[in-house]
Enzyme design. Structure first.
Site: not given
Ligand code: IPM
Ligand code: MG
Length: 371
Positions: A144, A193, A225, A249, A253
């Site tokens: 990032y 990884k 993975d 990240d 999710d």
């Molecule tokens: C998160 C989001 C952010 C990230 C984006 C919006 C920049 O996906 O907080 O998980 O990738 O960190």
């Molecule tokens: Mg995210």
């Protein structure tokens, strides 16, 4: 009873960000009123809203307000309207700049499946029941924030982003991971990884070196993975997952979806200054202004704020209990709807949580902290 005077900067952002932030701010206001705390809530623009208002996704005024605050609560950033902007000028870069300026290197993403939501998890019920984990995501380094750019032309044009970590960056977030594991079920899975990436090899080495400082924590290493696969096959094997910015990240999710909806998941980010709290969901522009987003991720982020930044454990517990009660009552926003439940909008969901919160805050309920 300690009455606190605190300044909280609200960063509503874009899409559903303002609606969910408002819901969380109302809940913070309820707690303040009930316990006699003085919370000053200051709103500042960030992301696309700040681009439209001030020409930058993270204006200087927002930055100084954030640096001076006791804690920050963010909604979400991003939206189609700003899609054509280059990477460094998009709404998302406002959030990244905020994380960088505040040195927020450790991002906690607790994910737990609420008992009442078993039927909406994509996992079979016997697997879903045991989703109770926390992801500790490195937040201010890695790909990032690494060197990036483009060179060459035509078919030879090349774009690059660099994953890089220093020993210091790995150590500080790994310590948070070990400490969180020690306070939970004492199992830490470090995800990397290392079979491919040099930066992961360093990561693994540093984590191993720290392990003797935390003898009560059982440490294992997984390739990312495999970690993604294991999360779906048997989430119960995970207690705390420690990982890099990018892998965290993605895995957070995935984990949030296993617990029913990404709309439910809160997060906290720590550095050396004020901490940042935000739901992990995005700005969902297609839902904005329709009163159908889920405010629970933002409201649970407010609970984390009270507990982690202000030491207000009882207030935080009361918010979490109120959310539990509402879910048990069968009220659902559309993202967590199931047969036999009542679908309501964001406003009604927020009202129901505030109603249960008022009850949870009553001394008669047995908490014994009346005013
Ligand atoms: C998160 C989001 C952010 C990230 C984006 C919006 C920049 O996906 O907080 O998980 O990738 O960190
Ligand atoms: Mg995210």
């Amino acid at each position: 009873m300690t009455r606190l005077q605190k300044t909280i900067v609200l960063l509503p952002g874009d899409g559903i960000g303002p609606e969910v932030t408002r819901a969380a701010a109302q809940v913070l206001g309820d707690c303040a009123r009930e316990f006699g705390h003085g919370f000053t809530l200051v709103e500042q623009p960030i992301g696309g809203a700040a681009i439209d208002l001030a020409g930058s996704p993270f204006p200087e005024d927002t930055a100084s307000a954030c640096l001076a605050a006791d804690a920050l609560l963010l909604g979400a950033v991003g939206g189609r309207r700003w899609d054509s902007l280059p990477v460094g000028r998009r709404p998302e870069s406002g959030l990244l700049e905020l994380r960088r300026r505040l040195g927020l290197y450790a991002n906690l993403r607790p994910v737990r499946l609420h008992a009442a939501l078993g039927s909406i998890s994509p996992l079979r019920p016997e697997r879903a029941r045991r989703v109770d984990l926390e992801i500790v995501r490195e937040l201010s380094g890695g790909i990032y924030f690494g060197e990036r750019g483009r060179r060459g032309e035509g078919a030879e044009e090349r774009a690059f982003d660099t994953e890089s970590y220093s020993v210091r960056e790995i150590e500080r977030v790994a310590r948070v991971g070990f400490a969180r594991a020690r306070a939970r079920r004492r199992r830490l899975a470090s995800v990397d990884k290392a079979n491919v990436l040099e930066s992961s090899q360093l990561w693994r080495g540093v984590v191993n070196r720290l392990a003797p400082e935390f003898p009560e924590v059982e440490l294992e290493h997984l390739y990312v993975d495999n970690a993604a696969l294991q999360l779906v096959l048997d989430p119960s094997q995970f207690d705390v997952i420690l990982t890099s910015n990018m892998f965290g990240d993605i895995l957070s999710d995935e984990a949030a979806a296993l617990a029913g909806s990404i709309g439910l998941a809160p997060s906290a980010s720590f550095g050396s200054g004020p901490s940042l709290y935000e739901p992990i969901h995005g700005s969902a522009p297609q839902l904005a202004g329709k009163d159908c987003a889920c405010p629970i991720g933002a409201i649970l982020s407010a609970a984390l704020l009270l507990r982690e930044s202000f030491g207000l454990a009882k207030e935080a517990d009361a918010i979490e209990i109120a959310v539990d009660r509402v879910l048990e009552s069968g009220l659902r926003t559309p993202d967590i709807a199931a047969p036999g439940t009542e679908i309501v909008g964001l406003a009604a969901m927020t009202e129901a949580i505030r109603h249960h919160l008022a009850h949870a805050l009553l001394p008669a309920e047995g908490y014994g902290w009346g005013v």
